[in-house]
Design a protein around this motif. Structure first.
Motif, short mmCIF file in Angstrom:
data_model
loop_
_atom_site.label_atom_id
_atom_site.label_comp_id
_atom_site.label_asym_id
_atom_site.label_seq_id
_atom_site.Cartn_x
_atom_site.Cartn_y
_atom_site.Cartn_z
N UNK A 169 0.81 -1.22 0.00
CA UNK A 169 0.00 0.00 0.00
C UNK A 169 0.85 1.26 0.00
N UNK A 170 2.14 1.14 0.06
CA UNK A 170 3.02 2.31 0.13
C UNK A 170 2.89 3.22 -1.08
N UNK A 171 2.66 2.65 -2.24
CA UNK A 171 2.55 3.47 -3.45
C UNK A 171 1.30 4.35 -3.41
N UNK A 172 0.27 3.91 -2.71
CA UNK A 172 -0.97 4.67 -2.63
C UNK A 172 -1.00 5.64 -1.45
N UNK A 173 0.04 5.67 -0.66
CA UNK A 173 0.05 6.47 0.55
C UNK A 173 0.16 7.97 0.22
N UNK A 174 -0.64 8.76 0.90
CA UNK A 174 -0.60 10.21 0.74
C UNK A 174 -0.52 10.87 2.11
N UNK A 175 0.02 12.05 2.12
CA UNK A 175 0.10 12.86 3.34
C UNK A 175 -0.76 14.10 3.13
N UNK A 176 -1.12 14.78 4.20
CA UNK A 176 -1.95 16.00 4.05
C UNK A 176 -1.23 17.07 3.22
N UNK A 177 -2.02 17.79 2.45
CA UNK A 177 -1.45 18.91 1.70
C UNK A 177 -1.26 20.10 2.63
N UNK A 178 -0.34 20.98 2.27
CA UNK A 178 -0.08 22.19 3.06
C UNK A 178 -0.33 23.39 2.14
N UNK A 179 -1.35 24.17 2.47
CA UNK A 179 -1.76 25.30 1.63
C UNK A 179 -1.54 26.60 2.38
N UNK A 180 -0.93 27.55 1.72
CA UNK A 180 -0.74 28.89 2.31
C UNK A 180 -2.06 29.62 2.26
N UNK A 181 -2.51 30.17 3.41
CA UNK A 181 -3.78 30.89 3.46
C UNK A 181 -3.61 32.39 3.34
N UNK A 182 -2.82 32.98 4.21
CA UNK A 182 -2.64 34.43 4.21
C UNK A 182 -1.27 34.76 4.80
N UNK A 183 -0.70 35.84 4.32
CA UNK A 183 0.60 36.30 4.84
C UNK A 183 0.47 37.74 5.32
N UNK A 184 1.23 38.07 6.35
CA UNK A 184 1.23 39.44 6.87
C UNK A 184 2.27 40.25 6.14
#
Length: 190
Positions: A175-190
């Motif tokens: 199952x390693x080939x199908x493994x995914x991790x959470x995405x990291x999305x930039x929301x807002x910057x100061x």
């Protein structure tokens, strides 16, 4: 004379390539034992009884206490899913699913592995404390207040996210080939 110059040039090129590849293997190492899943990187052989030479060099260079392979796996993200470096002047959102594990933690660290959690808050977010949306996680990370799951940070400059999966089967089998991790999305910057 021409032979000596060519010989010296070949030696210089060989040394530059050799030292360059060694430096790459110890710092990034994705071609030499590290696994990249989106913005997340891990060294799956770290906890094995006999890791490959590149993983052994990485362990020595990091000089950190590592989990055994049966105990867990640590993923590190230094950039978001778009490839931009993580910076404390921005807020980020983690979305998706975490590989199967009994328990996991998420923390933010600086370049010296100092935890960046705001004073008076937990140093890490734990899987047992999350509000989930349809089984998926949504975690906000940053210095600005966000709703639901929020890992409050303090400080300025670049940082890294560290997700440690405890008692996991990630990267162990088919199952390693199908493994995914959470995405990291930039929301807002100061």
């Amino acid at each position: 004379m021409r032979f000596v110059l060519r010989l010296l040039m070949m030696i210089a090129v060989a040394l530059a390539v050799g030292f360059g590849l060694s430096y790459y293997a110890l710092t990034d190492g994705r071609l030499f034992g590290a696994v990249q899943l989106g913005p997340w990187t891990t060294w799956p052989d770290i906890g094995s009884p006999s890791p490959n030479p590149y993983t052994r060099s990485h362990i020595t260079r990091e000089a950190a206490l590592q989990l055994g392979r049966s105990e867990g796996l640590t993923f590190i993200a230094t950039q978001d899913s778009d490839g931009a470096p993580l910076d404390l002047s921005c807020s980020y959102r983690l979305d998706g699913h975490v590989p199967v594990s009994t328990f996991w933690t998420l923390e933010a660290i600086d370049a010296n592995w100092i935890n960046l959690a705001a004073p008076g808050t937990d140093t890490a977010m734990r899987s047992s404390e999350l509000v989930r949306v349809d089984g998926a996680i949504r975690i906000h990370v940053g210095t600005q207040l966000r709703p639901l799951n929020w890992l409050e940070l303090t400080g300025t400059g670049p940082f890294s996210l560290v997700m440690t999966l405890y008692d996991t089967t990630a990267l162990l089998g088919f199952t390693s080939a199908d493994m995914v991790m959470p995405s990291i999305t930039s929301e807002a910057c100061r």
